[in-house]
Design an enzyme around this catalytic site. Structure first.
Site, PDB file in Angstrom:
ATOM      1  N   ASP A   1       1.279  -0.845   0.322  1.00 51.94           N
ATOM      2  CA  ASP A   1       0.073   0.033  -0.199  1.00 51.94           C
ATOM      3  C   ASP A   1       0.471   1.405   0.434  1.00 51.94           C
ATOM      4  OD1 ASP A   1      -1.997   2.097   0.367  1.00 51.94           O
ATOM      5  OD2 ASP A   1      -1.253   1.592   2.158  1.00 51.94           O
TER       6      ASP A   1
ATOM      7  N   ASP B   1      -0.274   5.330   0.910  1.00 48.48           N
ATOM      8  CA  ASP B   1      -0.250   5.917   1.939  1.00 48.48           C
ATOM      9  C   ASP B   1      -0.843   5.469   3.272  1.00 48.48           C
ATOM     10  OD1 ASP B   1      -0.713   8.676  -0.316  1.00 48.48           O
ATOM     11  OD2 ASP B   1      -2.303   7.522   0.035  1.00 48.48           O
TER      12      ASP B   1
ATOM     13  N   ASP C   1      -1.162  -0.799   5.996  1.00 51.79           N
ATOM     14  CA  ASP C   1      -2.134  -0.129   7.327  1.00 51.79           C
ATOM     15  C   ASP C   1      -3.037   0.020   7.325  1.00 51.79           C
ATOM     16  OD1 ASP C   1      -2.594   2.656   7.150  1.00 51.79           O
ATOM     17  OD2 ASP C   1      -2.569   1.658   5.550  1.00 51.79           O
TER      18      ASP C   1
END
Length: 252
Positions: A13, A15, A192
């Site tokens: 991922d 961001d 995250d």
């Protein structure tokens, strides 16, 4: 940990995983809201809206700002504002403004998290294939990776406009695995947020959850990733590579 033994590639991922993009995103959101004479939200609040793509970010920002404006007007004894523009059109207008402002501030408002550059370099040098999967609008992705000097590590990059279904749908992860020439089981996905882990599970990819990113105020353990790490470079020993303790600073 057994799921990490036969890994041929790693997808990430963006961001909240590789980069702290909240300063730039929050600045663009607030500039767009201000242009429409709506209350500005601030970075701390915008962080809780990140992760589902720009359209959802706009919907969340507009919902909050409209409610905040109504509360402020009521407090001041003013009547509510009559909205002549449909909500969908308001989101479209806000998104257009956001895209304009984010294009201006994205690079200066985005920073690599500690250990990201050296860890990506070590993974790439080891022969592992690396991919990127983000819900961020595609036009912003490549310039951002180039400005941070990490584009060179990725064989495949999938942005939010490159697929019909964004994470948590498995489509983008399945596409990356296919383009990397491996099965989902051979591709580790590192993220995250809840969306990241749900996408990995749906695609059949082993997953790593990082504790430091943007996850709507939830601890990543609640999403039950296969492995949880506090630091990005913990990936190296997990994949049989030497641990790097080189500390990085945010880019200027």
């Amino acid at each position: 940990m057994n799921k990490l033994q036969n890994i041929r590639g790693v997808a990430f991922d963006l961001d909240g995983t590789l980069v702290d993009s909240a300063p730039g995103l929050a600045a663009a959101v607030d500039m767009a809201l201000y242009a429409l004479e709506l209350p500005v939200a601030g970075e701390e609040r915008v962080i809780t809206w990140i992760g589902n793509g720009a359209d959802v970010l706009m919907e969340r920002a507009l919902t909050w700002a409209s409610q905040e404006r109504a509360t402020l007007r009521k407090t001041m004894g003013k009547p509510p504002v009559d909205e002549d523009i449909p909500a969908e059109e308001q989101v479209r207008i806000l998104r257009k403004l956001f895209d304009k402002y984010y294009g201006e501030v994205a690079e200066e408002g985005t920073f690599l998290f500690p250990h990201v550059a050296d860890t990506l370099g070590a993974l790439h040098a080891s022969g592992l294939s690396l991919g990127l999967v983000t819900n961020k609008p595609t036009p912003f992705v490549a310039p951002l990776l180039e400005s941070l000097d990490i584009a060179k590590y990725f064989s495949v990059v999938i942005g939010g406009d490159d697929v019909q279904n964004k994470k948590p749908h498995p489509e983008p992860l399945l596409l990356v695995a296919s383009r990397l020439g491996m099965t989902p089981e051979q591709m580790l996905f590192v993220g995250d947020s809840r969306n990241d882990i749900q996408a990995a599970k749906a695609a059949g990819c082993p997953s790593v959850g990082l504790t430091y990113g943007y996850n709507y105020g939830e601890v990543i353990a609640l999403s039950e990733p296969d492995v949880i790490y506090d630091s990005f470079n913990d990936l190296l020993p997990a994949l049989g590579l030497p641990h790097s303790d080189n500390q990085e600073i945010k880019n200027d």
